[in-house]
Design a protein around this motif. Structure first.
Motif, PDB file in Angstrom:
ATOM      1  N   ARG A  87     -21.057   2.039  10.430  1.00 42.90           N
ATOM      2  CA  ARG A  87     -20.032   2.344  11.438  1.00 42.90           C
ATOM      3  C   ARG A  87     -18.977   3.075  10.817  1.00 42.90           C
ATOM      4  N   ASN A  88     -18.187   4.086  11.552  1.00 40.62           N
ATOM      5  CA  ASN A  88     -17.095   4.692  10.855  1.00 40.62           C
ATOM      6  C   ASN A  88     -16.007   3.645  10.592  1.00 40.62           C
ATOM      7  N   SER A  89     -15.815   2.825  11.458  1.00 40.61           N
ATOM      8  CA  SER A  89     -14.802   1.748  11.263  1.00 40.61           C
ATOM      9  C   SER A  89     -14.796   1.123  10.318  1.00 40.61           C
ATOM     10  N   PHE A  90     -16.031   0.878   9.537  1.00 39.43           N
ATOM     11  CA  PHE A  90     -16.217   0.040   8.350  1.00 39.43           C
ATOM     12  C   PHE A  90     -15.940   0.891   7.129  1.00 39.43           C
ATOM     13  N   MET A  91     -15.891   2.509   7.396  1.00 44.91           N
ATOM     14  CA  MET A  91     -15.503   3.186   6.275  1.00 44.91           C
ATOM     15  C   MET A  91     -13.961   3.556   5.999  1.00 44.91           C
ATOM     16  N   VAL A  92     -13.493   3.105   7.345  1.00 46.18           N
ATOM     17  CA  VAL A  92     -12.051   3.048   7.396  1.00 46.18           C
ATOM     18  C   VAL A  92     -11.348   1.862   6.705  1.00 46.18           C
ATOM     19  N   PHE A  93     -12.109   0.779   6.861  1.00 46.70           N
ATOM     20  CA  PHE A  93     -11.863  -0.559   6.260  1.00 46.70           C
ATOM     21  C   PHE A  93     -11.973  -0.348   4.603  1.00 46.70           C
ATOM     22  N   ILE A  94     -12.967   0.149   4.173  1.00 47.36           N
ATOM     23  CA  ILE A  94     -13.009   0.235   2.774  1.00 47.36           C
ATOM     24  C   ILE A  94     -12.044   1.138   2.222  1.00 47.36           C
ATOM     25  N   VAL A  95     -11.834   2.457   2.858  1.00 50.12           N
ATOM     26  CA  VAL A  95     -10.669   3.370   2.167  1.00 50.12           C
ATOM     27  C   VAL A  95      -9.433   2.643   2.295  1.00 50.12           C
ATOM     28  N   SER A  96      -8.978   2.143   3.443  1.00 49.30           N
ATOM     29  CA  SER A  96      -7.641   1.564   3.267  1.00 49.30           C
ATOM     30  C   SER A  96      -7.510   0.522   2.406  1.00 49.30           C
ATOM     31  N   ASP A  97      -8.475  -0.395   2.140  1.00 50.48           N
ATOM     32  CA  ASP A  97      -8.453  -1.384   1.216  1.00 50.48           C
ATOM     33  C   ASP A  97      -8.616  -0.790  -0.197  1.00 50.48           C
ATOM     34  N   ALA A  98      -9.109   0.082  -0.524  1.00 54.23           N
ATOM     35  CA  ALA A  98      -8.892   0.761  -1.858  1.00 54.23           C
ATOM     36  C   ALA A  98      -7.617   1.381  -2.030  1.00 54.23           C
ATOM     37  N   MET A  99      -7.130   2.032  -0.996  1.00 52.70           N
ATOM     38  CA  MET A  99      -5.733   2.777  -1.249  1.00 52.70           C
ATOM     39  C   MET A  99      -4.643   1.728  -1.242  1.00 52.70           C
ATOM     40  N   SER A 100      -4.700   0.708  -0.483  1.00 54.10           N
ATOM     41  CA  SER A 100      -3.891  -0.226  -0.820  1.00 54.10           C
ATOM     42  C   SER A 100      -3.897  -1.084  -2.135  1.00 54.10           C
ATOM     43  N   LEU A 101      -5.196  -1.280  -2.640  1.00 52.86           N
ATOM     44  CA  LEU A 101      -5.133  -2.030  -3.735  1.00 52.86           C
ATOM     45  C   LEU A 101      -4.726  -0.940  -5.033  1.00 52.86           C
ATOM     46  N   PHE A 102      -4.962   0.332  -4.921  1.00 53.90           N
ATOM     47  CA  PHE A 102      -4.450   1.082  -5.891  1.00 53.90           C
ATOM     48  C   PHE A 102      -3.055   1.458  -5.838  1.00 53.90           C
ATOM     49  N   SER A 103      -2.416   1.599  -4.526  1.00 55.90           N
ATOM     50  CA  SER A 103      -1.055   1.871  -4.620  1.00 55.90           C
ATOM     51  C   SER A 103      -0.333   0.559  -5.019  1.00 55.90           C
ATOM     52  N   SER A 104      -0.668  -0.711  -4.572  1.00 56.12           N
ATOM     53  CA  SER A 104       0.020  -1.797  -5.109  1.00 56.12           C
ATOM     54  C   SER A 104      -0.215  -1.847  -6.531  1.00 56.12           C
ATOM     55  N   SER A 105      -1.375  -1.627  -7.180  1.00 56.85           N
ATOM     56  CA  SER A 105      -1.504  -1.904  -8.605  1.00 56.85           C
ATOM     57  C   SER A 105      -0.473  -0.759  -9.383  1.00 56.85           C
ATOM     58  N   SER A 106      -0.480   0.501  -8.751  1.00 54.89           N
ATOM     59  CA  SER A 106       0.698   1.414  -9.319  1.00 54.89           C
ATOM     60  C   SER A 106       2.112   0.884  -9.307  1.00 54.89           C
ATOM     61  N   SER A 107       2.320   0.381  -7.998  1.00 54.76           N
ATOM     62  CA  SER A 107       3.616  -0.190  -7.835  1.00 54.76           C
ATOM     63  C   SER A 107       4.192  -1.284  -8.907  1.00 54.76           C
ATOM     64  N   LEU A 108       3.155  -2.109  -9.026  1.00 57.32           N
ATOM     65  CA  LEU A 108       3.295  -3.300  -9.961  1.00 57.32           C
ATOM     66  C   LEU A 108       3.651  -2.554 -11.219  1.00 57.32           C
TER      67      LEU A 108
END
Length: 502
Positions: free
Chosen positions: A379-400
């Protein structure tokens, strides 16, 4: 009223300890109708009766500001307009001092012009005599302009002794005054309070005032206050960047101005080394940004002085750099505390988001099939989930990491200029992005799980998911913009490349 009609002598009798008549009392009380009836009953000369303070009823009307009362009195006896009170002020001046604009307009229109000034500029319809006339507080029109930044560019001027010019713009008034000043010998400036007004204008940051004065009297740039500080040294001390920026429009004169010093041998860089007035510091949010602004001032002034002036000692054997460090020690400590408190709060949020996003990738919506593949992988919606989760993880880690960098910084003075603000900008930006992508991850997860059963679920989820993002933006985005603009914006100084005032 019947009593007064039957006892006419009571109309002019003193009925208070100050010698007030019934008319005085009615005027002070603001009873318009009663004043109207009393005026009808009194003779014109009775309206000119003064109390023990040498005040007529019209003097009191000017204090109260009710124009209709003044109209009743003036219509019957115009002679009241030039009767002064105990301070020698006629009613129109009294109204001006109390700030009653409508009353001033009426009284000025009715007052004999020869009372206002024996000399009139027929071409302009102005009264030059009033330019340097002092009110009861020893203030002139020039003093009032120099103390009122709000007069620029407000069209109407209040509380001015110069009554005719209440109807003109502040800039026009200033031009008129400067034209009068330009015809005077310099020896008259001190006596007329011109120097005092100029330094008041510098303190209040009224650049229009200083510019107009320079245009009409260029030598005004060389005047000094009681501590032998010129207007540019004083502007630097008061942190008035608009006035200081005029130094770039002086051509070769800039070099001479930048090499002057005051009575205590503080040059212009020493002035920048002193701590700014609290009124100027309070314009900037947070001690860290206040320290950054102070450094920007010091660096800017440092660029215009000769190299030897950077190491020049004052009477107390302090170089500008040593004086800056000494004067800003407390502000550095407050800035460090502000930075650390902000970083610590944001570190907790960033760490929490990173933890959640890291866990979410291993608990995907719908679970796994027999061979370990996510059930909704196609599903396309599942790919949105994966991409947004990864971007949130990377950006929060960078912020940290950015906030940890702030916490472990050495907090030198120079760090507040670019290093620390840049880390804070990156940290807050990444944190904002991680919160936004986290809400996308959460929202798309609910959509995947509930879409087949509740088809309309997407709209409320999107609306609710945008709520925390919007709140964060409203609360933190203004600070982020201010830090970015202060660090990478055009700066607070106006430095034209190819333009001179003269």
């Amino acid at each position: 009223m019947k009593f007064l009609q039957d006892h006419r002598h009571a109309l002019t009798a003193s009925i208070s300890a100050d010698g007030d008549t019934a008319l005085h009392v009615a005027v002070l009380a603001g009873h318009v109708e009663i004043v109207g009836e009393l005026v009808k009953m009194l003779d014109a000369e009775d309206l000119a009766i003064t109390n023990r303070n040498n005040a007529t009823a019209l003097n009191y009307a000017a204090i109260g500001g009710i124009t209709r009362i003044a109209e009743y009195l003036v219509e019957k006896n115009k002679g009241l307009l030039d009767v002064p009170n105990q301070n020698g002020l006629i009613p129109v001046v009294v109204a001006s001092l109390y700030g009653h604009k409508e009353m001033v307009r009426y009284l000025y229109h009715e007052s004999p012009k020869e009372v206002l000034s024996p000399e009139r500029d027929k071409k302009n319809g102005l009264y030059p005599h009033l330019v340097f006339h002092q009110d009861s507080d020893q203030d002139t029109a020039l003093d009032m302009l120099a103390q009122k930044p709000s007069a620029f560019p407000i069209p109407a001027i209040k509380h001015m002794y110069n009554l005719k010019l209440i109807h003109v713009q502040a800039h026009e008034l200033l031009c008129c005054i400067c034209q009068q000043i330009s015809t005077l010998p310099r020896a008259e400036f001190e006596k007329l309070g011109v120097y005092k007004a100029v330094f008041n204008a510098v303190k209040n940051g009224i650049v229009e005032f200083i510019t107009e004065m320079i245009k009409h009297y260029p030598d005004i740039i060389w005047i000094e206050d009681e501590l032998e500080r010129g207007i540019f040294l004083y502007a630097t001390l008061q942190r008035q960047e608009k006035i200081f920026s005029l130094i770039y429009k002086m051509g070769a004169k800039k070099n001479s101005i930048a090499t002057s010093w005051d009575r205590q041998h503080n040059n212009i860089l020493h002035q920048a080394a002193f701590l700014a007035p609290s009124s100027q510091l309070d314009r900037v949010s947070g001690a860290a940004l206040q320290m950054q602004r102070e450094l920007q001032w010091y660096k800017e002034v440092e660029h215009i002085v000769q190299p030897k002036y950077r190491e020049m000692s004052n009477m107390f054997r302090r170089t500008p750099k040593a004086l800056f460090t000494e004067s800003h020690r407390k502000l550095v400590e407050e800035g460090e505390k502000w930075m650390k408190d902000t970083a610590e709060s944001c570190t907790v949020v960033a760490a929490l988001i990173a933890t959640i996003m890291f866990s979410a990738i291993f608990t995907v919506p719908g679970g796994y099939d027999a061979v370990g593949n996510p059930l909704y992988l196609s599903r396309n919606s599942f790919m949105v989930f994966i991409v947004s989760d990864a971007m949130s993880l990377f950006s929060s880690s960078s912020s940290l990491l950015m906030f940890l960098g702030i916490l472990t910084s050495r907090y030198r003075e120079e760090d507040f200029l670019k290093s620390l603000p840049t880390k804070l900008i990156v940290g807050l930006s990444c944190l904002f992005f991680s919160i936004a992508t986290m809400m996308v991850t959460f929202g798309i997860t609910l959509v995947i799980m509930l879409r087949e059963r509740v088809s309309w679920v997407s709209v409320p989820i999107i609306l609710l998911g945008s709520l925390p993002v919007t709140l964060f933006a409203l609360l933190q985005f203004p600070l982020l913009v201010e830090i970015f603009y202060s660090t990478y914006g055009p700066g607070i100084f106006d430095k034209p490349k190819k333009w001179w005032l003269f």
